[in-house]
Motif scaffolding. Structure first.
Motif, mmCIF file in Angstrom:
data_model
loop_
_atom_site.group_PDB
_atom_site.id
_atom_site.type_symbol
_atom_site.label_atom_id
_atom_site.label_comp_id
_atom_site.label_asym_id
_atom_site.label_seq_id
_atom_site.Cartn_x
_atom_site.Cartn_y
_atom_site.Cartn_z
ATOM 1 N N ARG A 61 0.838 -1.202 0.000
ATOM 2 C CA ARG A 61 0.000 0.000 0.000
ATOM 3 C C ARG A 61 0.875 1.254 0.000
ATOM 4 O O ARG A 61 0.569 2.233 -0.678
ATOM 5 C CB ARG A 61 -0.932 0.007 1.206
ATOM 6 C CG ARG A 61 -1.940 1.147 1.141
ATOM 7 C CD ARG A 61 -3.243 0.836 1.839
ATOM 8 N NE ARG A 61 -4.294 1.765 1.436
ATOM 9 C CZ ARG A 61 -5.094 1.571 0.397
ATOM 10 N NH1 ARG A 61 -4.928 0.495 -0.354
ATOM 11 N NH2 ARG A 61 -6.019 2.448 0.083
ATOM 12 N N LYS A 64 2.095 1.862 -3.496
ATOM 13 C CA LYS A 64 1.045 2.441 -4.340
ATOM 14 C C LYS A 64 0.866 3.931 -4.034
ATOM 15 O O LYS A 64 0.729 4.753 -4.954
ATOM 16 C CB LYS A 64 -0.276 1.696 -4.123
ATOM 17 C CG LYS A 64 -0.325 0.296 -4.716
ATOM 18 C CD LYS A 64 -1.695 -0.326 -4.501
ATOM 19 C CE LYS A 64 -1.816 -1.679 -5.179
ATOM 20 N NZ LYS A 64 -3.173 -2.265 -4.985
ATOM 21 N N ARG A 96 -10.638 5.289 -10.355
ATOM 22 C CA ARG A 96 -11.165 5.217 -8.986
ATOM 23 C C ARG A 96 -10.107 4.829 -7.958
ATOM 24 O O ARG A 96 -9.973 5.475 -6.923
ATOM 25 C CB ARG A 96 -12.327 4.216 -8.948
ATOM 26 C CG ARG A 96 -12.991 4.116 -7.577
ATOM 27 C CD ARG A 96 -14.164 3.142 -7.627
ATOM 28 N NE ARG A 96 -15.162 3.576 -8.601
ATOM 29 C CZ ARG A 96 -16.230 2.839 -8.927
ATOM 30 N NH1 ARG A 96 -16.396 1.639 -8.405
ATOM 31 N NH2 ARG A 96 -17.102 3.301 -9.795
ATOM 32 N N GLU A 97 -9.330 3.759 -8.231
ATOM 33 C CA GLU A 97 -8.344 3.323 -7.238
ATOM 34 C C GLU A 97 -7.249 4.380 -7.054
ATOM 35 O O GLU A 97 -6.860 4.695 -5.917
ATOM 36 C CB GLU A 97 -7.696 2.001 -7.642
ATOM 37 C CG GLU A 97 -6.682 1.522 -6.598
ATOM 38 C CD GLU A 97 -5.942 0.263 -7.008
ATOM 39 O OE1 GLU A 97 -5.258 -0.318 -6.148
ATOM 40 O OE2 GLU A 97 -6.037 -0.139 -8.183
ATOM 41 N N SER A 100 -8.586 7.271 -5.164
ATOM 42 C CA SER A 100 -8.743 6.908 -3.757
ATOM 43 C C SER A 100 -7.398 6.950 -3.034
ATOM 44 O O SER A 100 -7.289 7.461 -1.906
ATOM 45 C CB SER A 100 -9.356 5.510 -3.645
ATOM 46 O OG SER A 100 -9.419 5.086 -2.298
ATOM 47 N N LEU A 101 -6.362 6.412 -3.677
ATOM 48 C CA LEU A 101 -5.025 6.436 -3.082
ATOM 49 C C LEU A 101 -4.514 7.862 -2.926
ATOM 50 O O LEU A 101 -3.933 8.224 -1.898
ATOM 51 C CB LEU A 101 -4.053 5.634 -3.950
ATOM 52 C CG LEU A 101 -4.202 4.111 -3.917
ATOM 53 C CD1 LEU A 101 -3.457 3.488 -5.089
ATOM 54 C CD2 LEU A 101 -3.704 3.550 -2.596
#
Length: 222
Positions: A61, A64, A96-97, A100-101
Motif C-alpha cells: 500500500r 502504491k 477510482r483506485e 482513492s489512493l
C-alpha cells in the motif's frame, strides 16, 4: 478512467509528463541536473522494500501511495508556496483506485499515508545530500533540513534521517557514479572532447532569476 486502449494510452501519456516536470525547489536553490517528479516518486516507491517493521500488505500500500502521491503534478507542475495554489486544486482526475489512493495520501489519516509522507520528506533530504556531494555545496541540505526534519514522525524514517546526518557530519564518502551516461553512446553526445558536459543545467543563472521572481512576488504580496 475507462480501461479501453484509447483511455489507457491517454493515461500513460499523462503519467509520462512527470518525467519532464522539474522539482521546482531544486531549480530555485541552484542544483545541477535537477531531478524530475517521476524520479522522486520512483525512489520513494522503492523505500517501502527497506522497511523492516511493517507488514507486506502495508508495504504494497505504501508503494502504491508513493507512486500516485504527486501524480497531479503531471498537469499542474511541481507547485510551491510561491505559486499560491491551494492543495485542493492539485487533485487529479483519474481512475477510482488511483483517485482513492491520492485522497488517502492527501488526507493523511491512515498509518500508511503518514509513513509515505515521511518517506516523501526523507527522499527530499537524501536528494539534497546527493546535490551537496555532486556540487560540493554544503548549503543544499541545510536549507531543506531546517524546515523538514521536525516533521518526520515515524521511528524508522527518523532513524534513517539520523544515519544520513551522521554520514554527512563524518564526511563519509560513497562510491557512486557521477554520471552513468558515460557508460553509453551518450558519452560522445553529451560531452565534448575535454569531458565538459554540453547540456549542463545553467543553475547559477536560474538560481539568480528564481530569487528575483520570488523577491518581486513578495513585494506585490505586501
Amino acid at each position: 478512467m475507462n480501461t479501453d486502449m484509447g483511455s489507457v494510452l491517454e493515461f500513460l501519456l499523462y503519467v509520462g509528463q512527470a518525467k519532464r516536470i522539474f522539482r521546482t525547489g531544486r531549480v530555485i536553490h541552484g542544483a545541477d541536473k535537477v531531478e524530475s517528479v517521476a524520479a522522486h516518486m520512483y525512489r520513494m516507491a522503492l523505500m517501502p522494500f527497506l522497511l523492516p517493521t511493517i507488514s507486506e500488505e502495508s508495504k504494497i500500500r505504501c508503494m502504491k501511495l508513493a507512486l500516485v502521491h504527486d501524480l497531479s503534478e503531471s498537469v499542474v507542475g511541481n507547485l510551491t508556496e510561491f505559486d499560491g495554489i491551494p492543495q485542493s486544486e492539485k487533485r487529479p482526475d483519474v481512475g477510482r483506485e488511483i483517485f482513492s489512493l491520492f485522497n488517502e495520501y492527501a488526507d493523511q489519516k491512515t498509518t500508511e499515508a503518514k509513513l509515505v509522507k515521511d518517506l516523501d520528506l526523507f527522499d527530499m533530504l537524501v536528494q539534497e545530500y546527493g546535490y551537496e556531494k555532486l556540487q560540493s555545496k554544503e548549503e543544499f541540505l541545510d536549507s531543506f533540513l531546517s524546515s523538514s526534519k521536525h516533521n518526520i514522525k515515524t521511528a524508522i524514517v527518523q532513524q534513517w534521517l539520523d544515519q544520513l546526518m551522521e554520514c554527512r557530519s563524518s564526511g563519509k564518502q560513497f562510491q557512486l557514479p557521477s554520471d552513468s551516461n558515460l557508460n553509453t553512446l551518450l558519452k560522445h553526445i553529451l560531452y565534448d572532447e575535454q569531458g565538459t558536459f554540453l547540456y549542463k543545467f545553467p543553475s547559477s543563472e536560474l538560481h539568480s532569476k528564481s530569487h528575483g521572481l520570488i523577491a518581486n512576488k513578495n513585494k506585490l504580496d505586501r
